[in-house]
Design a protein around this motif. Structure first.
Motif, PDB file in Angstrom:
ATOM      1  N   TYR A  16      46.888-112.290  -6.462  1.00 53.31           N
ATOM      2  CA  TYR A  16      47.656-112.835  -5.345  1.00 53.31           C
ATOM      3  C   TYR A  16      47.404-111.996  -4.109  1.00 53.31           C
ATOM      4  O   TYR A  16      46.966-110.854  -4.171  1.00 53.31           O
ATOM      5  CB  TYR A  16      49.150-112.911  -5.652  1.00 53.31           C
ATOM      6  CG  TYR A  16      49.817-111.592  -5.935  1.00 53.31           C
ATOM      7  CD1 TYR A  16      50.413-110.861  -4.922  1.00 53.31           C
ATOM      8  CD2 TYR A  16      49.873-111.098  -7.232  1.00 53.31           C
ATOM      9  CE1 TYR A  16      51.030-109.666  -5.177  1.00 53.31           C
ATOM     10  CE2 TYR A  16      50.494-109.894  -7.509  1.00 53.31           C
ATOM     11  CZ  TYR A  16      51.065-109.186  -6.478  1.00 53.31           C
ATOM     12  OH  TYR A  16      51.684-108.000  -6.739  1.00 53.31           O
ATOM     13  N   ARG A  17      47.657-112.639  -2.966  1.00 55.36           N
ATOM     14  CA  ARG A  17      47.403-111.996  -1.687  1.00 55.36           C
ATOM     15  C   ARG A  17      48.577-112.291  -0.767  1.00 55.36           C
ATOM     16  O   ARG A  17      49.059-113.424  -0.697  1.00 55.36           O
ATOM     17  CB  ARG A  17      46.100-112.554  -1.112  1.00 55.36           C
ATOM     18  CG  ARG A  17      45.627-111.888   0.133  1.00 55.36           C
ATOM     19  CD  ARG A  17      44.237-112.326   0.507  1.00 55.36           C
ATOM     20  NE  ARG A  17      44.094-113.780   0.467  1.00 55.36           N
ATOM     21  CZ  ARG A  17      42.947-114.414   0.651  1.00 55.36           C
ATOM     22  NH1 ARG A  17      41.846-113.729   0.861  1.00 55.36           N
ATOM     23  NH2 ARG A  17      42.879-115.713   0.622  1.00 55.36           N
ATOM     24  N   ASN A  18      49.020-111.253  -0.069  1.00 54.41           N
ATOM     25  CA  ASN A  18      50.102-111.400   0.902  1.00 54.41           C
ATOM     26  C   ASN A  18      49.514-111.574   2.301  1.00 54.41           C
ATOM     27  O   ASN A  18      48.404-111.128   2.578  1.00 54.41           O
ATOM     28  CB  ASN A  18      51.017-110.179   0.896  1.00 54.41           C
ATOM     29  CG  ASN A  18      51.793-110.060  -0.394  1.00 54.41           C
ATOM     30  OD1 ASN A  18      51.963-111.028  -1.116  1.00 54.41           O
ATOM     31  ND2 ASN A  18      52.259-108.864  -0.686  1.00 54.41           N
ATOM     32  N   ARG A  19      50.277-112.188   3.175  1.00 54.20           N
ATOM     33  CA  ARG A  19      49.857-112.309   4.561  1.00 54.20           C
ATOM     34  C   ARG A  19      49.893-110.938   5.209  1.00 54.20           C
ATOM     35  O   ARG A  19      50.741-110.101   4.874  1.00 54.20           O
ATOM     36  CB  ARG A  19      50.785-113.263   5.305  1.00 54.20           C
ATOM     37  CG  ARG A  19      50.645-114.695   4.811  1.00 54.20           C
ATOM     38  CD  ARG A  19      51.580-115.609   5.505  1.00 54.20           C
ATOM     39  NE  ARG A  19      51.339-115.563   6.957  1.00 54.20           N
ATOM     40  CZ  ARG A  19      51.941-116.339   7.826  1.00 54.20           C
ATOM     41  NH1 ARG A  19      52.832-117.209   7.411  1.00 54.20           N
ATOM     42  NH2 ARG A  19      51.677-116.252   9.105  1.00 54.20           N
TER      43      ARG A  19
ATOM     44  N   MET B 275      54.901-112.100   3.010  1.00 56.03           N
ATOM     45  CA  MET B 275      54.925-113.410   2.376  1.00 56.03           C
ATOM     46  C   MET B 275      53.661-113.641   1.568  1.00 56.03           C
ATOM     47  O   MET B 275      52.570-113.233   1.951  1.00 56.03           O
ATOM     48  CB  MET B 275      55.074-114.513   3.424  1.00 56.03           C
ATOM     49  CG  MET B 275      56.411-114.507   4.109  1.00 56.03           C
ATOM     50  SD  MET B 275      56.545-115.790   5.372  1.00 56.03           S
ATOM     51  CE  MET B 275      56.225-117.255   4.440  1.00 56.03           C
TER      52      MET B 275
ATOM     53  N   SER C 216      50.561-115.545   0.330  1.00 54.58           N
ATOM     54  CA  SER C 216      49.719-116.577   0.941  1.00 54.58           C
ATOM     55  C   SER C 216      48.865-117.286  -0.102  1.00 54.58           C
ATOM     56  O   SER C 216      48.644-118.481   0.002  1.00 54.58           O
ATOM     57  CB  SER C 216      48.829-115.970   2.019  1.00 54.58           C
ATOM     58  OG  SER C 216      47.943-115.034   1.453  1.00 54.58           O
ATOM     59  N   ASP C 217      48.365-116.566  -1.103  1.00 57.72           N
ATOM     60  CA  ASP C 217      47.505-117.160  -2.128  1.00 57.72           C
ATOM     61  C   ASP C 217      47.876-116.597  -3.483  1.00 57.72           C
ATOM     62  O   ASP C 217      48.248-115.431  -3.600  1.00 57.72           O
ATOM     63  CB  ASP C 217      46.033-116.824  -1.859  1.00 57.72           C
ATOM     64  CG  ASP C 217      45.577-117.267  -0.488  1.00 57.72           C
ATOM     65  OD1 ASP C 217      45.756-118.448  -0.179  1.00 57.72           O
ATOM     66  OD2 ASP C 217      45.054-116.422   0.256  1.00 57.72           O
TER      67      ASP C 217
END
Length: 146
Positions: free
Chosen positions: A104-107, A112, A114-115
């Motif tokens: 997973y990736r945060n903005r 938040m 994002s992916d």
């Protein structure tokens, strides 16, 4: 001039019949402890709430439980199972318990999400059998003439 209220009592009895339709009344629509246990067992088996309601109505024809009551109980079961975690935290927790691979990736500007990519362990093993993955081209049907 003082205003006074006058009450005239013609008859001490009700002027309407007592209702026999008990659907939705809190005490009548209350589930028994056995029904609550059955509801939780059904949810553990992924039975939809409408089928749970149908089961209770087939068991007892005069069952006054509403569909909303079943949905509320199912929501409470889910909330208790999540133990205060939000939805994303629950997904990450369950995927960790089941040994899923999660990326997973945060903005950058906020915290938040994002992916997110979640992969089943078997999918990971199947992917490792390929030396490379070819890029698939997707053709849009909107560009095709009718």
């Amino acid at each position: 001039m003082s205003e006074k209220w006058l009450v005239f009592l013609h008859d001490g009895r009700h002027n309407y019949a007592i209702g026999v339709y008990t659907h939705g009344h809190a005490q009548v629509a209350k589930l028994t402890k056995e029904q609550l246990i059955q509801t939780e067992q059904f949810r553990n088996s992924h039975v939809p709430p409408r089928n749970i309601l149908r089961f209770f109505q087939e068991q007892n024809v005069s069952c006054a439980v509403s569909a909303q009551k079943i949905y509320n109980i199912v929501a409470r079961i889910k909330k208790n199972r999540m133990q205060g975690r939000n939805t994303v935290e629950e997904v990450l927790s369950l995927s960790d318990k089941q040994d899923y691979t999660v990326f997973y990736r945060n903005r950058e500007d906020s915290n938040m999400l994002s992916d997110i990519v979640v992969a089943h362990p078997t999918s990971n093993e199947m992917l490792r059998t390929w030396l490379y993955v070819q890029h698939a081209t997707v053709v849009s049907r909107r560009d095709d003439p009718d």
